[in-house]
Design an enzyme around this catalytic site. Structure first.
Site, short mmCIF file in Angstrom:
data_model
loop_
_atom_site.label_atom_id
_atom_site.label_comp_id
_atom_site.label_asym_id
_atom_site.label_seq_id
_atom_site.Cartn_x
_atom_site.Cartn_y
_atom_site.Cartn_z
CD GLU A 102 -2.84 -1.38 2.31
OE1 GLU A 102 -4.02 -1.72 2.17
OE2 GLU A 102 -2.29 -1.26 3.43
N GLY A 105 -12.69 -4.07 1.70
CA GLY A 105 -13.79 -4.86 1.17
C GLY A 105 -15.01 -3.96 0.98
CG ASP A 137 -12.18 -8.08 -0.32
OD1 ASP A 137 -11.08 -7.60 -0.05
OD2 ASP A 137 -13.13 -8.05 0.49
CB ILE A 179 -15.59 -8.65 6.57
CG1 ILE A 179 -15.36 -7.77 7.81
CG2 ILE A 179 -17.06 -9.03 6.41
CD1 ILE A 179 -15.65 -8.42 9.15
CD GLU A 207 -5.28 -1.70 8.71
OE1 GLU A 207 -5.94 -1.33 7.71
OE2 GLU A 207 -4.91 -2.87 8.88
N1 ADE Z 1 -9.15 -5.32 3.58
C1 ADE Z 1 -9.45 -5.65 2.30
N2 ADE Z 1 -10.56 -6.44 2.26
C2 ADE Z 1 -10.96 -6.61 3.53
C3 ADE Z 1 -12.02 -7.34 4.13
N3 ADE Z 1 -12.86 -8.06 3.41
N4 ADE Z 1 -12.13 -7.31 5.50
C4 ADE Z 1 -11.25 -6.59 6.24
N5 ADE Z 1 -10.21 -5.89 5.71
C5 ADE Z 1 -10.07 -5.90 4.37
#
Ligand code: ADE
Length: 233
Positions: A13, A79, A200, A156, A177
């Site tokens: 990142e 996400g 995602d 998640i 975070e």
């Molecule tokens: N960072 C990227 N995708 C995530 C997810 N599904 N849950 C928590 N942190 C994430």
């Protein structure tokens, strides 16, 4: 003059931003390396905090105490909790809150830390507006939304959990975070914004999607941050 603290939880990142900056010094503390220098005309401190809320909060406190940053930008991936946010799109924080805090038994709202006086940590409106403009400039075709980040120490990846984060907290994206960065910035009166590209859908497909899309998503977010710095020098 402004000094911008830029935090990414993971190396991917921040690696692109670090490779483009003019480096003047590296300081180490609490297992983190703080890269001081200039990027796109702005004075910056770029750091990989590590994953999760505690790492993120420790990182912000060091940026406040040891570097006296004037602004904080968190760049990374998340996400999606919003059907309008697809993989590669960008969520810019309006505010951030915790999804894993529960003192409901004492009359607080779910997500609210007792005795703090707020559940949501509002992002700086000017930084959020700048991020939106930068996104239109450098990521044309990438859809950017200003909305809510919900954070907790959990990746998640289950539909039922995702649905709870939407119905309980009206979140637009979830990560691990943002709310801790926001909370610590709030305590120190430092304006902040969280910029997260979607890697995602935070449901049963996340385990497969995340490793495929995280790098490209992280790049979208970093490119936007670099452009924003031109307006913050
Ligand atoms: N960072 C990227 N995708 C995530 C997810 N599904 N849950 C928590 N942190 C994430």
């Amino acid at each position: 003059m402004n000094k911008i603290g830029i935090i990414g939880a993971m190396e991917l990142e921040v690696e692109e931003l670090k490779s483009k900056m003019t480096l003047s010094n590296i300081r180490k503390k609490a297992g983190m390396e703080f890269f001081e220098g200039a990027l796109n005309g702005a004075e910056v401190v770029i750091v990989r905090s590590g994953i999760g809320k505690v790492n993120a909060a420790v990182c912000v406190q060091i940026l406040a105490d040891d570097f006296q940053v004037t602004h904080i930008i968190n760049t990374g991936v998340a996400g999606s909790l919003n059907a309008k946010l697809d993989i590669g799109d960008i969520l810019i924080s309006r505010d951030a809150l915790y999804h894993d805090v529960d003192a409901v038994i004492f009359g607080y709202r779910l997500g609210e830390i007792p005795q703090l006086g707020t559940r949501e940590f509002p992002a700086n409106e000017r930084l959020a507006a700048l991020a939106k403009t930068s996104c239109e400039r450098v990521n044309p075709g990438v859809h950017a939304v200003i909305g809510r980040v919900v954070s907790g120490d959990q990746f998640i990846s289950k539909k039922e959990v995702k649905e709870r984060l939407i119905s309980e907290f009206q979140g637009d994206c979830t990560e691990m975070e943002g709310a801790a960065i926001a909370h610590c910035a709030f305590l120190n009166h430092i304006p902040f914004v969280i910029i997260r590209a979607i890697s995602d859908k935070a449901d049963d497909s996340a385990q497969v999607e995340y490793p495929v899309f995280e790098k490209a998503a992280a790049r979208h977010s970093a490119r936007l941050v670099e452009d924003m710095l031109g307006e913050l020098k």
